[in-house]
Design a protein around this motif. Sequence first.
Motif, mmCIF file in Angstrom:
data_model
loop_
_atom_site.group_PDB
_atom_site.id
_atom_site.type_symbol
_atom_site.label_atom_id
_atom_site.label_comp_id
_atom_site.label_asym_id
_atom_site.label_seq_id
_atom_site.Cartn_x
_atom_site.Cartn_y
_atom_site.Cartn_z
ATOM 1 N N LYS A 86 -11.008 -5.896 12.356
ATOM 2 C CA LYS A 86 -10.009 -6.957 12.439
ATOM 3 C C LYS A 86 -10.759 -8.281 12.597
ATOM 4 O O LYS A 86 -11.274 -8.589 13.662
ATOM 5 N N PRO A 87 -10.844 -9.072 11.519
ATOM 6 C CA PRO A 87 -11.645 -10.301 11.550
ATOM 7 C C PRO A 87 -11.149 -11.314 12.571
ATOM 8 O O PRO A 87 -9.956 -11.450 12.816
ATOM 9 N N ALA A 88 -12.101 -12.039 13.150
ATOM 10 C CA ALA A 88 -11.795 -13.088 14.121
ATOM 11 C C ALA A 88 -11.228 -14.309 13.412
ATOM 12 O O ALA A 88 -11.418 -14.493 12.207
ATOM 13 N N PRO A 89 -10.520 -15.166 14.129
ATOM 14 C CA PRO A 89 -10.004 -16.400 13.518
ATOM 15 C C PRO A 89 -11.110 -17.293 12.950
ATOM 16 O O PRO A 89 -10.889 -18.007 11.975
ATOM 17 N N ARG A 116 -2.677 -14.120 4.971
ATOM 18 C CA ARG A 116 -1.715 -13.183 4.393
ATOM 19 C C ARG A 116 -2.412 -11.929 3.859
ATOM 20 O O ARG A 116 -1.972 -10.809 4.089
ATOM 21 N N CYS A 117 -3.524 -12.126 3.161
ATOM 22 C CA CYS A 117 -4.244 -10.983 2.588
ATOM 23 C C CYS A 117 -4.830 -10.091 3.685
ATOM 24 O O CYS A 117 -4.674 -8.872 3.654
ATOM 25 N N LEU A 118 -5.494 -10.705 4.666
ATOM 26 C CA LEU A 118 -6.103 -9.916 5.736
ATOM 27 C C LEU A 118 -5.043 -9.277 6.632
ATOM 28 O O LEU A 118 -5.253 -8.194 7.174
ATOM 29 N N GLY A 119 -3.908 -9.935 6.783
ATOM 30 C CA GLY A 119 -2.845 -9.400 7.625
ATOM 31 C C GLY A 119 -2.071 -8.254 6.997
ATOM 32 O O GLY A 119 -1.449 -7.454 7.697
ATOM 33 N N ARG A 120 -2.070 -8.151 5.686
ATOM 34 C CA ARG A 120 -1.317 -7.087 5.016
ATOM 35 C C ARG A 120 -2.001 -5.734 5.079
ATOM 36 O O ARG A 120 -1.363 -4.717 4.816
ATOM 37 N N MET A 121 -3.270 -5.709 5.380
ATOM 38 C CA MET A 121 -3.945 -4.409 5.475
ATOM 39 C C MET A 121 -3.424 -3.675 6.708
ATOM 40 O O MET A 121 -3.330 -4.252 7.786
ATOM 41 N N ASP A 127 -5.552 0.175 3.068
ATOM 42 C CA ASP A 127 -6.757 -0.584 3.389
ATOM 43 C C ASP A 127 -7.327 -1.338 2.189
ATOM 44 O O ASP A 127 -8.430 -1.861 2.247
ATOM 45 N N ASP A 128 -6.598 -1.367 1.091
ATOM 46 C CA ASP A 128 -7.019 -2.111 -0.093
ATOM 47 C C ASP A 128 -5.808 -2.897 -0.607
ATOM 48 O O ASP A 128 -4.888 -2.332 -1.177
ATOM 49 N N VAL A 129 -5.830 -4.209 -0.386
ATOM 50 C CA VAL A 129 -4.692 -5.051 -0.731
ATOM 51 C C VAL A 129 -5.122 -6.073 -1.781
ATOM 52 O O VAL A 129 -6.138 -6.742 -1.617
ATOM 53 N N ASP A 137 -6.875 -14.976 -7.132
ATOM 54 C CA ASP A 137 -6.800 -13.531 -6.971
ATOM 55 C C ASP A 137 -7.528 -13.178 -5.683
ATOM 56 O O ASP A 137 -8.731 -13.422 -5.563
ATOM 57 N N LEU A 138 -6.798 -12.611 -4.727
ATOM 58 C CA LEU A 138 -7.380 -12.225 -3.446
ATOM 59 C C LEU A 138 -7.372 -10.708 -3.338
ATOM 60 O O LEU A 138 -6.356 -10.072 -3.658
ATOM 61 N N ARG A 139 -8.467 -10.146 -2.887
ATOM 62 C CA ARG A 139 -8.548 -8.707 -2.669
ATOM 63 C C ARG A 139 -9.194 -8.477 -1.311
ATOM 64 O O ARG A 139 -10.317 -8.902 -1.068
ATOM 65 N N CYS A 140 -8.461 -7.806 -0.437
ATOM 66 C CA CYS A 140 -8.946 -7.501 0.902
ATOM 67 C C CYS A 140 -9.097 -5.994 1.031
ATOM 68 O O CYS A 140 -8.186 -5.246 0.674
ATOM 69 N N THR A 141 -10.222 -5.579 1.545
ATOM 70 C CA THR A 141 -10.467 -4.161 1.802
ATOM 71 C C THR A 141 -11.063 -4.019 3.191
ATOM 72 O O THR A 141 -11.656 -4.952 3.730
ATOM 73 N N ARG A 142 -10.890 -2.836 3.736
ATOM 74 C CA ARG A 142 -11.541 -2.566 5.017
ATOM 75 C C ARG A 142 -11.854 -1.087 5.114
ATOM 76 O O ARG A 142 -11.250 -0.245 4.460
#
Length: 157
Positions: A86-89, A116-121, A127-129, A137-142
């Motif tokens: 969970k990334p820091a601010p 928005r992208c990091l919060g949707r995971m 874990d892939d949004v 184009d934003l892609r967030c994974t964790r």
Amino acid sequence: MFIHRLRGIFSAVALLATVTLAASPARADRCDDLARQLKSQIDGLSVGRTAANVIYLSHPAAKQLRLGCASRNFSNELYAASATRKPAPAFTDLVASAAAVIFTIPKPDTVKGTTRCLGRMGIFRGDDVKLRYRRLDLRCTRNKTSANITISRGKDE
């Protein structure tokens, strides 16, 4: 007589053009200019080495930070990896600031997009949004230990 004067004028113009071109400084790559601009506008950011059209950057808030230069598919790309799931601010602010400079978009818009992208995971979306926001184009994974975000803009936009 007229041809002699005309030849003299052409030689003077050619000499002037040669001097002008020789006196102009060599321009660096646009991507290098962008990296220097990022360094000057974001505190704590340092520019590392360049390899295969990618400039490696470093910042205390990110585990890994890269600026991908223009290629056939996209104009520019920003990749950032957080050290935690969970990334820091501070990480979100860093990514938003860099994206605002790279893609010339107002910072509040990039803050909203990255948040928005990091919060949707999570449980519901996985874990892939992938999302599209303000022509980006934003892609967030964790995974179990870290979170990543990639922001790019298509070549045709």
